[in-house]
Design a protein around this motif. Structure first.
Motif, PDB file in Angstrom:
ATOM      1  N   PRO A 140     -18.036 -12.163   3.204  1.00  0.00           N
ATOM      2  CA  PRO A 140     -18.999 -12.870   2.943  1.00  0.00           C
ATOM      3  C   PRO A 140     -19.627 -13.783   3.988  1.00  0.00           C
ATOM      4  O   PRO A 140     -20.611 -13.946   4.101  1.00  0.00           O
ATOM      5  N   ALA A 141     -18.675 -13.995   4.969  1.00  0.00           N
ATOM      6  CA  ALA A 141     -18.799 -14.698   6.228  1.00  0.00           C
ATOM      7  C   ALA A 141     -19.940 -13.967   6.959  1.00  0.00           C
ATOM      8  O   ALA A 141     -20.734 -14.576   7.502  1.00  0.00           O
ATOM      9  N   LEU A 142     -19.607 -12.636   7.092  1.00  0.00           N
ATOM     10  CA  LEU A 142     -20.322 -12.017   8.256  1.00  0.00           C
ATOM     11  C   LEU A 142     -21.785 -11.864   7.731  1.00  0.00           C
ATOM     12  O   LEU A 142     -22.729 -11.630   8.447  1.00  0.00           O
ATOM     13  N   LEU A 143     -22.085 -11.890   6.293  1.00  0.00           N
ATOM     14  CA  LEU A 143     -23.396 -11.682   5.819  1.00  0.00           C
ATOM     15  C   LEU A 143     -24.304 -12.802   5.994  1.00  0.00           C
ATOM     16  O   LEU A 143     -25.592 -12.648   5.880  1.00  0.00           O
ATOM     17  N   ALA A 191     -23.682  -8.252  10.590  1.00  0.00           N
ATOM     18  CA  ALA A 191     -23.338  -7.494   9.303  1.00  0.00           C
ATOM     19  C   ALA A 191     -23.548  -5.921   9.288  1.00  0.00           C
ATOM     20  O   ALA A 191     -22.770  -5.126   9.063  1.00  0.00           O
ATOM     21  N   ALA A 192     -25.096  -5.626   9.699  1.00  0.00           N
ATOM     22  CA  ALA A 192     -25.244  -4.488   9.741  1.00  0.00           C
ATOM     23  C   ALA A 192     -24.568  -3.557  10.588  1.00  0.00           C
ATOM     24  O   ALA A 192     -24.338  -2.379  10.251  1.00  0.00           O
ATOM     25  N   ARG A 193     -24.031  -4.216  11.566  1.00  0.00           N
ATOM     26  CA  ARG A 193     -23.256  -3.395  12.749  1.00  0.00           C
ATOM     27  C   ARG A 193     -21.700  -3.118  12.355  1.00  0.00           C
ATOM     28  O   ARG A 193     -21.082  -2.103  12.395  1.00  0.00           O
ATOM     29  N   TRP A 194     -21.084  -4.257  11.719  1.00  0.00           N
ATOM     30  CA  TRP A 194     -19.690  -4.341  11.475  1.00  0.00           C
ATOM     31  C   TRP A 194     -19.299  -3.970  10.052  1.00  0.00           C
ATOM     32  O   TRP A 194     -18.258  -3.277   9.716  1.00  0.00           O
ATOM     33  N   LYS A 218     -17.920  -0.517   8.892  1.00  0.00           N
ATOM     34  CA  LYS A 218     -16.535  -0.112   9.327  1.00  0.00           C
ATOM     35  C   LYS A 218     -15.490  -0.926   8.667  1.00  0.00           C
ATOM     36  O   LYS A 218     -14.330  -0.657   8.463  1.00  0.00           O
ATOM     37  N   VAL A 219     -15.924  -2.305   8.390  1.00  0.00           N
ATOM     38  CA  VAL A 219     -15.063  -3.371   7.641  1.00  0.00           C
ATOM     39  C   VAL A 219     -14.782  -2.719   6.301  1.00  0.00           C
ATOM     40  O   VAL A 219     -13.673  -2.696   5.891  1.00  0.00           O
ATOM     41  N   THR A 220     -15.652  -2.068   5.565  1.00  0.00           N
ATOM     42  CA  THR A 220     -15.617  -1.665   4.363  1.00  0.00           C
ATOM     43  C   THR A 220     -15.232  -0.072   4.199  1.00  0.00           C
ATOM     44  O   THR A 220     -15.025   0.469   3.220  1.00  0.00           O
ATOM     45  N   ALA A 221     -15.191   0.504   5.264  1.00  0.00           N
ATOM     46  CA  ALA A 221     -14.841   1.983   5.278  1.00  0.00           C
ATOM     47  C   ALA A 221     -13.146   2.177   4.627  1.00  0.00           C
ATOM     48  O   ALA A 221     -12.437   1.370   5.223  1.00  0.00           O
ATOM     49  N   PRO A 234     -29.186 -19.700  23.403  1.00  0.00           N
ATOM     50  CA  PRO A 234     -28.535 -20.099  22.133  1.00  0.00           C
ATOM     51  C   PRO A 234     -29.080 -19.703  20.791  1.00  0.00           C
ATOM     52  O   PRO A 234     -30.207 -19.796  20.831  1.00  0.00           O
ATOM     53  N   GLY A 235     -28.106 -19.729  19.798  1.00  0.00           N
ATOM     54  CA  GLY A 235     -28.755 -19.542  18.234  1.00  0.00           C
ATOM     55  C   GLY A 235     -28.076 -18.508  17.549  1.00  0.00           C
ATOM     56  O   GLY A 235     -27.059 -17.809  18.222  1.00  0.00           O
ATOM     57  N   PRO A 236     -28.315 -18.569  16.324  1.00  0.00           N
ATOM     58  CA  PRO A 236     -27.622 -17.499  15.607  1.00  0.00           C
ATOM     59  C   PRO A 236     -27.768 -16.154  15.986  1.00  0.00           C
ATOM     60  O   PRO A 236     -28.892 -15.317  16.230  1.00  0.00           O
ATOM     61  N   GLY A 237     -26.642 -15.256  15.982  1.00  0.00           N
ATOM     62  CA  GLY A 237     -26.538 -13.663  16.526  1.00  0.00           C
ATOM     63  C   GLY A 237     -26.429 -13.626  17.916  1.00  0.00           C
ATOM     64  O   GLY A 237     -26.494 -12.702  18.570  1.00  0.00           O
ATOM     65  N   GLU A 238     -26.695 -14.946  18.775  1.00  0.00           N
ATOM     66  CA  GLU A 238     -26.505 -14.757  20.134  1.00  0.00           C
ATOM     67  C   GLU A 238     -25.160 -14.827  20.796  1.00  0.00           C
ATOM     68  O   GLU A 238     -24.075 -15.166  20.123  1.00  0.00           O
ATOM     69  N   ALA A 239     -24.790 -14.341  21.977  1.00  0.00           N
ATOM     70  CA  ALA A 239     -23.791 -14.141  22.500  1.00  0.00           C
ATOM     71  C   ALA A 239     -23.223 -15.514  23.306  1.00  0.00           C
ATOM     72  O   ALA A 239     -24.084 -15.983  23.765  1.00  0.00           O
ATOM     73  N   TYR A 240     -21.956 -15.749  23.036  1.00  0.00           N
ATOM     74  CA  TYR A 240     -21.497 -16.880  23.701  1.00  0.00           C
ATOM     75  C   TYR A 240     -20.133 -16.464  24.465  1.00  0.00           C
ATOM     76  O   TYR A 240     -19.522 -15.607  24.090  1.00  0.00           O
ATOM     77  N   GLU A 241     -19.624 -17.425  25.203  1.00  0.00           N
ATOM     78  CA  GLU A 241     -18.128 -17.325  25.865  1.00  0.00           C
ATOM     79  C   GLU A 241     -17.514 -18.322  25.389  1.00  0.00           C
ATOM     80  O   GLU A 241     -17.829 -19.812  25.751  1.00  0.00           O
ATOM     81  N   LEU A 242     -16.211 -18.013  24.868  1.00  0.00           N
ATOM     82  CA  LEU A 242     -15.332 -18.972  24.468  1.00  0.00           C
ATOM     83  C   LEU A 242     -14.037 -19.289  25.369  1.00  0.00           C
ATOM     84  O   LEU A 242     -13.669 -18.491  25.938  1.00  0.00           O
TER      85      LEU A 242
END
Length: 550
Positions: free
Chosen positions: A145-148, A154-157, A160-163, A207-215
């Motif tokens: 639910p979080a990935l959705l 979600a389309a990428r992961w 394989k998460v549900t496989a 920045p923004g949804p779906g974008e890459a960040y470094e933590l």
């Protein structure tokens, strides 16, 4: 006579045979009935298959993976930093079996009526055999639910998460047929208060949804650090935000994710919980910046549900062990299960176990109806109520079951010590008791529909005077607002008992419901088990709980 010639000093008598190779599903009449009641009966055959596995090879694997816990290797023999955790093969057997039978994926890949109920039944069986592996299974299940919230991730992961493929290799996601997901939220200075997190997230580009960040930062608790990716929280310019952080970068290089050490825990020892650091770890934003708590709570709701399954299943297995022992062990010429006081104890435990299962699977039924506003409201409340009450009841329950075995229940050859050590984790993990009770109050105050659904469900006691009286007291307790936070545990307990009583009444087994109501809603039978009043149909309750043992 030389007495030393006698190698055997005594005959071994009155010993309990091993409880091995049993079908934990077919043994459990309440589980079968509640599964069917909540529309999971279509999975009866697969539950029967998993019940045989859980009572046989998976139970044996559970002993092995707890005897040989995971080992952390920070470097290889050449001095390269590798940050890998090594598990006993039994751990992988448990994980592989669970994944292949759909425990992390069933409701998402086959969303028919009763799917959450059937999946809860599978997890209920698996957790009786070995609870530590349930942690990565739960987080993988709950991540969906979080990935959705972020469709491109979600389309990428999610495929394989549900496989139904378990691949424990330390390799990029792109090379694997199936993946597992973990979670890392807690930091040293905050604990439950995740808004106190200090980990920082810096956008790599826009920045923004779906974008890459470094933590950059740390996590005081990161469960299952060998998962392929983690849902985690970090601060952005807009506040606390939710990210997906994989173990590998897109170019196949290892992400800047470093394990500091494994936690030396009371229980849950087969599961590797760890402290980690992010040193510029690459992650992708899920949803809007500043919405991290709201976005990750969709995962937390599911993990709290699994805490209910976990505690219910631990109680059930403790009861099974106690019933088996008492069915064979004799005292003063009679089997323990024929002794009146032991019957009182076991019947009381059986009532508690079935009530916990009933509330858990009723919540599963609500999760199966996400488009029903009433069921969504019920799920919001029942998750916090059940997480508090069921998980709080488990440690004392298991201790009582240990006592049925006496000293045999206190040694590591028995399953009971592991169950006892395992019990507290579900009340602590994903929000301790106070957090759940305050969440109950918040849910009731913020959404009037939730209270309406609760009392509609209780239906003024459904014609039972004892439940009617209890519901009236509950309404009065909620109406008195001035000191409600101080009484939050009392109110939450009252709601839990009311819901359990109503569910047992609805199920129509009057011997079970009458015993529960008279002992839980009447004059309290105390906080120890084995104080059921006279007149309770204890023998019928015992036959129902484990018909092959009585």
């Amino acid at each position: 006579m030389l007495w030393s010639q006698f190698a055997e000093t005594h005959e071994v008598l009155n010993q309990v045979p091993p409880l091995e190779g049993v079908n934990l599903y077919r043994l459990d009449t309440p589980l079968q009935e509640w599964i069917h009641r909540y529309r999971g009966g279509w999975a009866d055959d697969r539950l029967g298959v998993y019940g045989a596995l859980a009572g046989g090879p998976l139970m044996a694997a559970g002993f092995l993976t707890n005897r040989y816990p995971p080992e952390f290797h920070s470097h290889d023999r050449y001095g390269h930093r590798i940050d890998q955790v090594e598990f006993h093969p039994a751990y992988h057997e448990l994980m592989r079996t669970a994944v292949e039978h759909g425990i992390p994926s069933l409701p998402w890949t086959d969303p028919q009526p009763g799917a959450h109920v059937a999946r809860a039944g599978l997890m209920y069986l698996h957790n009786q055999a070995e609870a530590g592996t349930s942690c990565p299974l739960t987080m993988t299940f709950a991540s969906v639910p979080a990935l959705l919230h972020q469709p491109e991730l979600a389309a990428r992961w999610l495929p394989k998460v549900t496989a139904r493929v378990y691949d424990p290799s330390h390799a990029p996601m792109e090379t694997k047929g199936g993946v597992t997901l973990g979670m890392a939220m807690t930091e040293k200075q905050g604990g439950t208060d995740v808004r106190a997190n200090t980990t920082q997230a810096h956008p790599v580009g826009s920045p923004g949804p779906g974008e890459a960040y470094e933590l950059v930062g740390h996590k005081w608790f990161c469960s299952a650090p060998m998962c392929d990716a983690f849902l985690t929280l970090a601060q952005t310019a807009q506040g606390l935000s939710c990210f997906l952080l994989p173990r590998f970068r897109p170019d196949g290089s290892r992400n800047q994710f470093y394990i500091q050490r494994l936690k030396d825990k009371l229980g849950n020892r087969s599961n590797a919980s760890s402290e980690v650091e992010y040193r510029g770890a690459l992650a992708w934003l899920i949803g809007e910046e500043g919405r991290g708590v709201a976005n990750i709570l969709t995962m937390v709701g599911m993990t709290r549900f699994d805490c209910m399954i976990g505690s219910s299943s631990l109680m059930r297995q403790a009861l099974t062990q106690a019933m088996h022992h008492c069915a064979h062990r004799q005292v003063s010429g009679k089997r323990l299960i024929e002794q009146p006081l032991m019957q009182n104890v076991l019947a009381d435990l059986a009532l508690e176990s079935e009530a916990a299962l009933a509330l858990t699977l009723r919540l599963a039924q609500a999760l199966d109806q996400p488009d029903d506003t009433g069921e969504r409201a019920f799920a919001r409340l029942a998750t916090a109520v059940g997480k508090y009450w069921i998980c709080k009841r488990a440690p004392a329950f298991i201790n009582e079951a240990q006592e049925c075995l006496g000293g045999a229940g206190y040694i590591e050859d028995s399953l009971l010590p592991r169950l006892y050590r395992e019990a507290p984790v579900n009340s602590i993990w994903e929000g301790s008791g106070n957090v759940q009770c305050l969440d109950v109050l918040r849910t009731l105050s913020r959404d009037p529909d939730v209270a309406a659904v609760l009392f509609q469900h209780l239906d003024e006691g459904r014609g039972d005077v004892r439940l009617q009286t209890h519901v009236a007291r509950l309404k009065a307790a909620l109406a008195k607002q001035d000191d409600l936070p101080y009484r939050a545990r009392q109110v939450t307990e009252s709601i839990a008992l009311a819901l359990q009583a109503r569910l047992l009444l609805d199920a129509g087994n009057h011997e079970v419901s009458d015993a529960f109501l008279v002992s839980r809603l009447g004059e309290r039978h105390g906080y120890v088990y084995g104080t059921l009043p006279l007149g309770v149909a204890h023998e019928a309750i015992l036959r129902r709980s484990a018909p092959l043992m009585v």
